[in-house]
Scaffold this motif. Structure first.
Motif, PDB file in Angstrom:
ATOM      1  N   ILE A 294       0.847  -1.191   0.000  1.00 15.20           N
ATOM      2  CA  ILE A 294       0.000   0.000   0.000  1.00 15.20           C
ATOM      3  C   ILE A 294       0.883   1.241   0.000  1.00 15.20           C
ATOM      4  CG2 ILE A 294      -1.830   1.283   1.198  1.00 15.20           C
ATOM      5  CD1 ILE A 294      -2.518  -1.327   2.671  1.00 15.20           C
ATOM      6  N   SER A 295       0.597   2.169  -0.908  1.00 14.28           N
ATOM      7  CA  SER A 295       1.296   3.454  -0.944  1.00 14.28           C
ATOM      8  C   SER A 295       0.254   4.555  -1.098  1.00 14.28           C
ATOM      9  CB  SER A 295       2.280   3.492  -2.117  1.00 14.28           C
ATOM     10  OG  SER A 295       2.914   4.757  -2.201  1.00 14.28           O
ATOM     11  N   THR A 296       0.153   5.424  -0.106  1.00 10.55           N
ATOM     12  CA  THR A 296      -0.833   6.495  -0.144  1.00 10.55           C
ATOM     13  C   THR A 296      -0.181   7.824  -0.507  1.00 10.55           C
ATOM     14  OG1 THR A 296      -2.520   7.682   1.138  1.00 10.55           O
ATOM     15  CG2 THR A 296      -0.578   6.945   2.333  1.00 10.55           C
ATOM     16  N   LEU A 297      -0.938   8.686  -1.181  1.00  6.12           N
ATOM     17  CA  LEU A 297      -0.460  10.027  -1.516  1.00  6.12           C
ATOM     18  C   LEU A 297      -0.678  11.010  -0.371  1.00  6.12           C
ATOM     19  CD1 LEU A 297      -1.732  10.365  -5.214  1.00  6.12           C
ATOM     20  CD2 LEU A 297       0.386   9.351  -4.350  1.00  6.12           C
ATOM     21  N   SER A 298      -1.582  10.667   0.558  1.00  9.37           N
ATOM     22  CA  SER A 298      -1.957  11.608   1.612  1.00  9.37           C
ATOM     23  C   SER A 298      -0.802  11.937   2.545  1.00  9.37           C
ATOM     24  CB  SER A 298      -3.131  11.049   2.426  1.00  9.37           C
ATOM     25  OG  SER A 298      -4.257  10.838   1.616  1.00  9.37           O
ATOM     26  N   LYS A 299       0.133  11.001   2.723  1.00  9.84           N
ATOM     27  CA  LYS A 299       1.222  11.198   3.675  1.00  9.84           C
ATOM     28  C   LYS A 299       2.481  11.795   3.055  1.00  9.84           C
ATOM     29  CE  LYS A 299      -0.817   9.562   7.325  1.00  9.84           C
ATOM     30  NZ  LYS A 299      -1.262  10.489   8.395  1.00  9.84           N
ATOM     31  N   CYS A 300       2.546  11.840   1.721  1.00 12.56           N
ATOM     32  CA  CYS A 300       3.759  12.394   1.123  1.00 12.56           C
ATOM     33  C   CYS A 300       3.470  13.566   0.185  1.00 12.56           C
ATOM     34  CB  CYS A 300       4.555  11.330   0.392  1.00 12.56           C
ATOM     35  SG  CYS A 300       3.641  10.400  -0.817  1.00 12.56           S
ATOM     36  N   LEU A 301       2.194  13.828  -0.137  1.00 18.07           N
ATOM     37  CA  LEU A 301       1.858  14.993  -0.956  1.00 18.07           C
ATOM     38  C   LEU A 301       0.953  15.944  -0.192  1.00 18.07           C
ATOM     39  CD1 LEU A 301       1.326  13.453  -4.530  1.00 18.07           C
ATOM     40  CD2 LEU A 301       3.402  14.399  -3.514  1.00 18.07           C
ATOM     41  N   THR A 302      -0.293  15.540   0.044  1.00 17.85           N
ATOM     42  CA  THR A 302      -1.225  16.398   0.774  1.00 17.85           C
ATOM     43  C   THR A 302      -2.395  15.550   1.265  1.00 17.85           C
ATOM     44  OG1 THR A 302      -2.660  18.369   0.619  1.00 17.85           O
ATOM     45  CG2 THR A 302      -2.423  17.044  -1.371  1.00 17.85           C
ATOM     46  N   PRO A 303      -2.897  15.791   2.486  1.00 20.04           N
ATOM     47  CA  PRO A 303      -3.940  14.924   3.051  1.00 20.04           C
ATOM     48  C   PRO A 303      -5.229  14.909   2.236  1.00 20.04           C
ATOM     49  CG  PRO A 303      -2.962  16.293   4.750  1.00 20.04           C
ATOM     50  CD  PRO A 303      -2.435  16.799   3.444  1.00 20.04           C
ATOM     51  N   GLY A 304      -5.534  16.010   1.552  1.00 19.10           N
ATOM     52  CA  GLY A 304      -6.779  16.069   0.799  1.00 19.10           C
ATOM     53  C   GLY A 304      -6.789  15.188  -0.434  1.00 19.10           C
ATOM     54  N   THR A 341      -3.822  11.518 -10.937  1.00 19.15           N
ATOM     55  CA  THR A 341      -3.277  10.991 -12.199  1.00 19.15           C
ATOM     56  C   THR A 341      -2.629  12.100 -13.014  1.00 19.15           C
ATOM     57  OG1 THR A 341      -4.857   9.172 -12.290  1.00 19.15           O
ATOM     58  CG2 THR A 341      -3.933   9.905 -14.393  1.00 19.15           C
ATOM     59  N   GLN A 342      -3.302  13.257 -13.112  1.00 26.52           N
ATOM     60  CA  GLN A 342      -2.760  14.390 -13.856  1.00 26.52           C
ATOM     61  C   GLN A 342      -1.412  14.821 -13.278  1.00 26.52           C
ATOM     62  OE1 GLN A 342      -3.828  16.040 -16.627  1.00 26.52           O
ATOM     63  NE2 GLN A 342      -2.028  17.358 -16.488  1.00 26.52           N
ATOM     64  N   TRP A 343      -1.341  14.957 -11.958  1.00 22.87           N
ATOM     65  CA  TRP A 343      -0.108  15.398 -11.308  1.00 22.87           C
ATOM     66  C   TRP A 343       1.024  14.387 -11.485  1.00 22.87           C
ATOM     67  CZ3 TRP A 343      -1.800  17.717  -5.909  1.00 22.87           C
ATOM     68  CH2 TRP A 343      -2.246  19.035  -6.113  1.00 22.87           C
ATOM     69  N   ILE A 344       0.707  13.097 -11.394  1.00 19.78           N
ATOM     70  CA  ILE A 344       1.756  12.087 -11.551  1.00 19.78           C
ATOM     71  C   ILE A 344       2.292  12.096 -12.973  1.00 19.78           C
ATOM     72  CG2 ILE A 344       2.196   9.600 -11.609  1.00 19.78           C
ATOM     73  CD1 ILE A 344       0.193   9.377  -9.240  1.00 19.78           C
ATOM     74  N   LEU A 345       1.392  12.137 -13.948  1.00 21.36           N
ATOM     75  CA  LEU A 345       1.817  12.012 -15.337  1.00 21.36           C
ATOM     76  C   LEU A 345       2.474  13.279 -15.884  1.00 21.36           C
ATOM     77  CD1 LEU A 345      -1.133   9.906 -16.800  1.00 21.36           C
ATOM     78  CD2 LEU A 345       1.068   9.134 -15.910  1.00 21.36           C
ATOM     79  N   ASP A 346       2.110  14.473 -15.334  1.00 17.22           N
ATOM     80  CA  ASP A 346       2.740  15.696 -15.855  1.00 17.22           C
ATOM     81  C   ASP A 346       3.953  16.147 -15.018  1.00 17.22           C
ATOM     82  OD1 ASP A 346       1.864  17.139 -13.610  1.00 17.22           O
ATOM     83  OD2 ASP A 346       0.284  18.217 -14.673  1.00 17.22           O
ATOM     84  N   GLY A 347       4.299  15.375 -13.995  1.00 18.30           N
ATOM     85  CA  GLY A 347       5.481  15.692 -13.193  1.00 18.30           C
ATOM     86  C   GLY A 347       5.223  16.561 -11.984  1.00 18.30           C
ATOM     87  N   SER A 348       3.999  17.080 -11.828  1.00 23.80           N
ATOM     88  CA  SER A 348       3.715  17.951 -10.688  1.00 23.80           C
ATOM     89  C   SER A 348       3.860  17.209  -9.366  1.00 23.80           C
ATOM     90  CB  SER A 348       2.300  18.522 -10.796  1.00 23.80           C
ATOM     91  OG  SER A 348       2.156  19.325 -11.943  1.00 23.80           O
ATOM     92  N   ALA A 349       3.419  15.948  -9.331  1.00 22.13           N
ATOM     93  CA  ALA A 349       3.525  15.171  -8.091  1.00 22.13           C
ATOM     94  C   ALA A 349       4.982  15.014  -7.678  1.00 22.13           C
ATOM     95  CB  ALA A 349       2.864  13.809  -8.269  1.00 22.13           C
ATOM     96  N   GLY A 350       5.864  14.801  -8.638  1.00 24.86           N
ATOM     97  CA  GLY A 350       7.285  14.687  -8.326  1.00 24.86           C
ATOM     98  C   GLY A 350       7.858  15.965  -7.746  1.00 24.86           C
ATOM     99  N   ARG A 351       7.451  17.107  -8.306  1.00 24.19           N
ATOM    100  CA  ARG A 351       7.930  18.395  -7.782  1.00 24.19           C
ATOM    101  C   ARG A 351       7.376  18.648  -6.385  1.00 24.19           C
ATOM    102  NH1 ARG A 351       6.763  19.616 -13.119  1.00 24.19           N
ATOM    103  NH2 ARG A 351       4.800  20.654 -12.614  1.00 24.19           N
TER     104      ARG A 351
END
Length: 460
Positions: A294-304, A341-351
């Motif tokens: 399990i890997s959640t985005l809430s703990k490494c990007l934003t809780p919302g 999905t948009q953020w991961i694929l366009d690189g925003s999630a990485g930034r």
């Protein structure tokens, strides 16, 4: 004559230090914190500062707007812009109890959110964002999940990746899919509180297995498997919540081998892997058919961003998981999943991830400096596990801190059995402002240094 030099509180802007408007706002905030700027000081007019810094007016306007958002500045009409007096917050709690990512360093989150949603609404069928979807996520969402998990596993089959509304929902669905009422689930003595909450609701039993400074002890794990015949073992091996331990690779391999031998499924909840400095491969890399990851985005990007990716290799198990998930959470919210999905694929999630990682490490350095010999964190992640001096008990310290306006979490909140340690968890991301975080850590340090006062009832 107009001063051609920037004010002394503003350092030289750096090309690689993030957006310039944030550099200006951060410098202003630091100057207020260290007393270089005081309430009532007048700031240069925006055009003058833009000329001094050789930036466009919009950059300075955005910097002043950001500083106002942080309650650092106030406008006084034609008289100009001034440093604001500290905002008085009656009964304000300095929250060191909630494990959330800190505001990302050098990232304009508001702009990223607006841009991401704009792209989603421009490219997606808006009607599909507001209707029911089959559980597990769209093909695009699963591909984004596979891309998100690539640093851990390399190239994955996107069909093996499921999308669900957060890690807690994933854990609950796995309990329903892989265990029966009364079954035993093994965990470390200190573990994520949501684990115990789900087990109690579903009539499962959590049993603690002894751990050391590297995590769950293999010999004790194997003994518990033989004695109790558990269906699952729950592990959070990277920057563990709450102890901040990262299990070394050798220990991960040993536990994976025992799980295979004893035919026990591992639920590997790994929300902090991407925040850690050079973590070992996940346990799922050593026993891919034995582990659900399990890997959640809430703990490494934003809780919302209530999106978690669940890697389930077995197709029958995937279907059982989805059936269980649909019993209480039909799907991840399509708009939220599409934004992820948009953020991961366009690189925003990485930034965004890099900004959170950088800010978290700055905050750990602050905690290490203030808490001195008591700090035992890993230098990254979202929290510190703080052992207490013998004259404080963890629940007692938490109550004393609350009376001084500071929220911390005592060891009792994480215990899966008897409380075996005297410690508290301090979360470093939930206080947005660094200056307030610094103040809260200093107050906590002073509290730790003095002995508890004898209890006396108030008489009025």
């Amino acid at each position: 004559m107009q001063d051609e030099n920037p004010p002394g509180w503003l350092p030289r802007l750096a090309a690689r230090a993030g957006p310039r408007f944030l550099q200006i706002a951060d410098a202003l905030q630091a100057a207020v914190a260290d007393g270089s700027l005081r309430p009532g000081d007048r700031l240069p007019p925006q055009r003058q500062l833009a000329a001094q810094l050789q930036v466009d007016l919009t950059t300075v306007t955005r910097a002043y707007d950001e500083a106002r958002r942080r309650n650092l500045l106030e406008g006084r009409g034609a008289r100009g812009t001034y440093v604001a007096a500290p905002k008085v917050e009656l009964n304000a709690i300095l929250d060191l109890s909630m494990n959330t990512p800190p505001p990302p360093d050098g990232v304009d989150f508001d702009d990223m959110l607006k841009q991401g949603l704009s792209q989603v609404l421009m490219r997606a069928d808006n009607a599909s964002l507001m209707t029911y979807h089959l559980g597990g996520g769209s093909d695009s969402d699963r591909k984004a999940g596979a891309a998100w998990l690539a640093p851990m596993f390399g190239q994955l089959d996107a069909a093996q990746v499921l999308v669900c509304p957060g890690a807690q929902a994933a854990i609950a669905a796995l309990f329903l899919a892989l265990t029966e009422p009364g079954d035993v689930i093994l965990a470390e003595p200190m573990s994520y509180p949501g684990l115990r909450a789900a087990a109690v609701q579903f009539g499962r039993r959590i049993l603690a297995v002894e751990a050391d400074r590297h995590g769950m002890l293999p010999a004790m794990f194997e003994e518990a498997c033989r004695r109790h015949q558990p269906r699952l073992v729950y592990l959070n091996p990277t920057l563990q919540n709450p102890t901040a331990i990262t299990m070394p690779e050798r220990r991960r391999k040993e536990l994976a081998s025992i799980a295979r031998r004893c035919q026990v499924r591992i639920v590997e909840d790994d929300p902090y892997w991407l925040l850690a400095e050079a973590p070992p491969p996940p346990i799922a890399a050593f026993a891919p058919d034995q582990v659900v990851y399990i890997s959640t985005l809430s703990k490494c990007l934003t809780p919302g961003l209530r999106v978690a990716f669940v890697l389930v290799r077995d197709p029958l198990e995937r279907e059982r998981f989805l059936v269980a998930l649909r019993s209480f959470a039909l799907m991840a919210a399509p708009l939220t999943a599409a934004l992820a999905t948009q953020w991961i694929l366009d690189g925003s999630a990485g930034r965004l991830l890099e900004g959170v990682r950088t800010e978290a490490r700055l905050r750990h350095r602050m905690a290490r400096d203030i808490l001195a010999g008591r700090y035992s964190g890993a230098g990254d992640g979202l929290h510190v596990w703080l052992g207490l001096p013998g004259y404080w008990a963890s629940a007692q310290l938490a109550r004393a801190a609350a009376s001084e306006g500071i929220a911390v979490t005592p060891a009792e909140a994480f215990a899966t059995g008897e409380v075996s340690v005297n410690a508290i968890r301090i979360s470093l991301g939930s206080i947005q402002d660094r200056a307030r975080l610094q103040a809260s850590l200093q107050r906590l340090s002073h509290l730790l240094a003095r002995r508890p006062e004898p209890f006396s009832a108030a008489v009025v």
